[in-house]
Design an enzyme around this catalytic site. Structure first.
Site, PDB file in Angstrom:
ATOM      1  N   GLY A  87       3.002  12.809   1.544  1.00 42.53           N
ATOM      2  CA  GLY A  87       4.405  12.576   1.196  1.00 42.53           C
ATOM      3  C   GLY A  87       5.210  11.931   2.317  1.00 42.53           C
ATOM      4  O   GLY A  87       6.417  12.150   2.419  1.00 42.53           O
TER       5      GLY A  87
ATOM      6  N   MET B  79      -1.970  10.092  -6.950  1.00 45.27           N
ATOM      7  CA  MET B  79      -3.351   9.638  -7.109  1.00 45.27           C
ATOM      8  C   MET B  79      -3.879   9.851  -8.535  1.00 45.27           C
ATOM      9  O   MET B  79      -4.953  10.443  -8.729  1.00 45.27           O
ATOM     10  CB  MET B  79      -4.258  10.339  -6.084  1.00 45.27           C
TER      11      MET B  79
ATOM     12  N   HIS C 159       1.779   0.108  -2.653  1.00 44.46           N
ATOM     13  CA  HIS C 159       0.328  -0.070  -2.483  1.00 44.46           C
ATOM     14  C   HIS C 159       0.058  -0.629  -1.088  1.00 44.46           C
ATOM     15  O   HIS C 159       0.748  -1.557  -0.650  1.00 44.46           O
ATOM     16  CB  HIS C 159      -0.199  -1.025  -3.562  1.00 44.46           C
TER      17      HIS C 159
ATOM     18  N   GLU D 229      -2.154  -2.794 -16.041  1.00 48.89           N
ATOM     19  CA  GLU D 229      -3.231  -3.208 -15.136  1.00 48.89           C
ATOM     20  C   GLU D 229      -2.941  -2.587 -13.766  1.00 48.89           C
ATOM     21  O   GLU D 229      -1.831  -2.778 -13.227  1.00 48.89           O
ATOM     22  CB  GLU D 229      -3.259  -4.728 -15.041  1.00 48.89           C
TER      23      GLU D 229
END
Ligand code: GRF
Length: 197
Positions: free
Chosen positions: A17, A95, A114, A148
């Site tokens: 976190g 996740m 990301h 996607e």
């Protein structure tokens, strides 16, 4: 602070976190007009939950049942999130892959960070893969979540030059520092765009 309302966000985590903490700090420093309505973790032992509790943010733990179909988990997640009136669902090291219905439900309102310069290096172990490929630069991306994985519209990126002989661990730490600056910056940008005339 501005007369315009802050962005209402929920933050989804699974682990440390540190991005959550960076967002909390940016709000406290008045660099980001946002209100974290809740933090949800799919792991009861996620360290990030402590950051939320320390800042008196509501937390929920939603662990997946054994062999629980993705759709059922996602429905349970929606049920929690829909208790709040949210502008954005913020993935910060969450996740789990979210399914079609979840993504449709929060259409264009789910953001993710990301650790690569998308569209390059979607998926896991980005730092190792970038080094193995002999890349000269690396970085991180905040993007809108679409079906996607790691492929939605890019909202912001931060980059760095790879140092000679750099290890994946060192690179990861440096990218993390970029992330901590980038995520609050992109959120503040969204707030500004919302109220731009
Ligand atoms: C970050 O590297 C982020 O890019 C990726 O997951 C990691 C989460 O780290 N999606 P933390 O839990 O915010 O420290």
């Amino acid at each position: 602070m501005s007369a315009f309302p802050p962005l209402a966000i929920a933050i989804l985590i699974s682990g440390k976190g540190s991005n959550l903490l960076a967002i909390i700090k940016a709000i406290e420093a008045k660099q980001l007009n946002a209100n974290i309505l809740c933090v949800i973790s799919n792991k009861s032992n996620a360290l990030g939950l402590e950051h939320a509790k320390r800042s008196h943010i509501i937390t929920h733990v939603l662990e997946a049942e054994k062999n629980e179909p993705r759709e059922i988990y996602d429905q349970r997640l929606i049920k929690i999130l829909d208790k709040y009136t949210l502008d954005y669902v913020i993935l910060a090291g969450f996740m789990r892959i979210l399914g079609h219905k979840f993504i449709q439900h929060y259409n264009n309102r789910i953001l993710n960070i990301h650790p690569s310069l998308l569209p390059h290096y979607p998926g896991l172990n980005t730092h190792e893969r970038v080094l193995l490929a002999g890349e000269k630069e690396h970085g991180c991306t905040v993007h809108c979540v679409t079906e996607e994985v790691d492929a939605g519209p890019i909202l912001g990126q931060a980059r760095l030059a790879i140092e000679p002989g750099e290890t994946p661990e060192h690179l990861q730490q440096r990218v993390h520092r970029l992330e901590h600056n980038l995520y609050p910056r992109v959120l503040q940008q969204l707030w500004r765009q919302r109220y731009a005339t």
